[in-house]
Design a protein around this motif. Structure first.
Motif, short mmCIF file in Angstrom:
data_model
loop_
_atom_site.label_atom_id
_atom_site.label_comp_id
_atom_site.label_asym_id
_atom_site.label_seq_id
_atom_site.Cartn_x
_atom_site.Cartn_y
_atom_site.Cartn_z
N CYS A 4 0.85 -1.19 0.00
CA CYS A 4 0.00 0.00 0.00
C CYS A 4 0.89 1.25 0.00
CB CYS A 4 -0.90 0.00 1.23
SG CYS A 4 -1.81 1.53 1.47
N CYS A 7 0.04 2.83 3.83
CA CYS A 7 0.33 2.17 5.11
C CYS A 7 1.31 1.00 4.99
CB CYS A 7 -0.97 1.73 5.78
SG CYS A 7 -1.68 0.25 5.06
N CYS A 52 -6.64 -1.62 -0.22
CA CYS A 52 -5.82 -2.05 0.92
C CYS A 52 -6.76 -2.53 2.03
CB CYS A 52 -4.97 -0.88 1.41
SG CYS A 52 -4.09 -1.25 2.93
N CYS A 55 -6.00 0.02 5.38
CA CYS A 55 -6.44 1.43 5.46
C CYS A 55 -7.57 1.76 4.48
CB CYS A 55 -5.25 2.36 5.26
SG CYS A 55 -4.63 2.44 3.58
ZN LIG Z 1 -3.08 0.78 3.30
#
Ligand SMILES: [Zn+2]
Length: 414
Positions: A4, A7, A52, A55
């Motif tokens: 990601c 994150c 993701c 997040c």
């Molecule tokens: Zn993420």
């Protein structure tokens, strides 16, 4: 495994796979086309979008296409219509009033282009500063009295802005936020030059519209993120920023404008609009993979309908052309596998594009006058978000029974 961009968790869940695609804004010259015919390979990369599961940020996977195999630097300049400038003027009038901006305030626009927006602040004697990587656009902005830094917005240019211009009371980013791959650095840089009571205004296409209307062709290689309020609430919170208001806009088939402030700034109450859009997204399950399970199927159906339509018209001996040589159309054509055997040419108003060819499909781009010469039976409008405007403009094709067609979200003929 891809990570990601925000994150760093592994990206596992595919939202949609749009197959191998060339860079959507990279038009080919005659020389490029010749070198391809002589056996040079056209650079392409897999255009896959993920969500993701940590997040909830929807984003492109790694772009594998080598970027500079073709040398003709095709720079994309937005050409602003009178209507767009007027839209910007109305926005400026409203925002000056809403946030009580005065000649003591500081306004920054990231991606300020030719000063189409900031010129209206100049008119009201409110100090403003633009930043844009395109030198030619910046020159045009200077002529309108808009100071413009030529460059990308990052920590260094943000510091330069604070030192030379001051902390900003309003920072505007229209359609840049989704296009910046280093999202953390970008947010850090905006926060850095935001004054204590300052407001950030960002506009971007809304993930909910992408999903609801199967707008798969808004996904292309320069458009890294497909934002939701769900993901952004979490993201901005990490930077001690909060969303105070959300407005739905019709641009690009459905966009959002959000206002943000420092978390510690209590000057503005949080509008109910934030919770309203957040709830809408939660009902659509845009925080998890379940919200996207029909997306690939729906895109495939649009593709099949388009191919059937074209096949049927070709069998009848009808001539087919396209309107509008922009990123969106290229993603659509390449995903469907439509090429110059299907569409004779695409017309476009922009002189710099004429005489070139669309990437992947190799369809030639010609001037709009070619419609009158050929009198085609079918005109496929590729930028479906401007359907109404384009239909009005092309109303004259009715003289010979010409039909205007869009395929997204479903086939529409007029
Ligand atoms: Zn993420």
């Amino acid at each position: 495994m891809m990570k990601c961009r925000f994150c760093k968790h592994s990206l596992e869940h595919v939202v949609v796979d749009l197959k191998n695609q060339p860079s959507a804004n990279c038009l080919l010259s005659v020389e490029d086309l010749i070198s391809l015919k002589q056996g040079k390979r056209e650079p392409k990369g897999r255009l896959t979008t993920y969500i993701c599961n940590n997040c909830s940020l929807v984003q492109l996977g790694n772009i594998t296409a080598p970027e500079d195999l073709f040398t003709n630097d095709y720079v994309y300049y937005s050409s602003f219509s009178h209507e767009w400038v007027e839209h910007a003027r109305v926005f400026v009038e409203k925002i000056i009033c809403k946030f009580s901006l005065t000649s003591k305030s500081r306004v920054l626009e990231i991606g300020s282009n030719d000063g189409y927006l900031l010129q209206h602040f100049v008119f009201h004697n409110i100090p403003c500063q633009g930043i844009d990587p395109a030198g030619q656009a910046a020159k045009a902005a200077e002529k309108k009295g808009v100071n413009t830094i030529v460059g990308f917005f990052d920590k260094t240019t943000s510091q330069e802005i604070i030192q030379q211009f001051g902390a900003c009371d309003l920072i505007v980013g229209n359609n840049v936020f989704a296009h910046v791959p280093k999202i953390r650095e970008f947010i850090n840089a905006i926060k850095l030059c935001l004054s204590e009571e300052g407001v950030i205004s960002l506009e971007f296409p809304h993930l909910a519209s992408l999903v609801e209307y199967t707008q798969f062709d808004t996904i292309y290689d320069e458009h890294y993120f497909y934002h939701s309020i769900i993901a952004l609430t979490k993201i901005f919170s990490e930077f001690s920023l909060k969303i105070i208001e959300v407005t739905e806009l019709p641009t690009h088939g459905g966009s959002l404008r959000i206002f943000l402030t420092h978390k510690a700034n209590n000057k503005y109450p949080i509008s109910r609009s934030v919770g309203h859009i957040l709830n809408k997204e939660l009902i659509m399950k845009l925080d998890r993979k379940e919200g996207f399970k029909e997306f690939q199927k729906k895109a495939a159906l649009i593709r099949q309908n388009a191919l059937n339509f074209i096949k049927e018209k070709k069998e009848k001996g009808h001539s087919i052309i396209g309107f509008g040589a922009a990123a969106k159309g290229n993603v659509f054509l390449n995903y469907c596998g439509i090429n110059s055997d299907d569409i004779k040419f695409v017309v476009d108003d922009t002189p710099a594009k004429q005489g070139n060819f669309l990437p992947g499909s190799h369809i030639p781009i010609v001037e709009v006058g070619a419609i009158q010469d050929l009198k085609p039976n079918i005109i496929i409008i590729l930028p479906w978000n401007f359907r109404e405007e384009i239909c009005q403009k092309l109303n004259f094709v009715k003289e010979w029974g010409g039909q205007l067609v869009t395929f997204i979200p479903e086939i529409k003929i007029s």
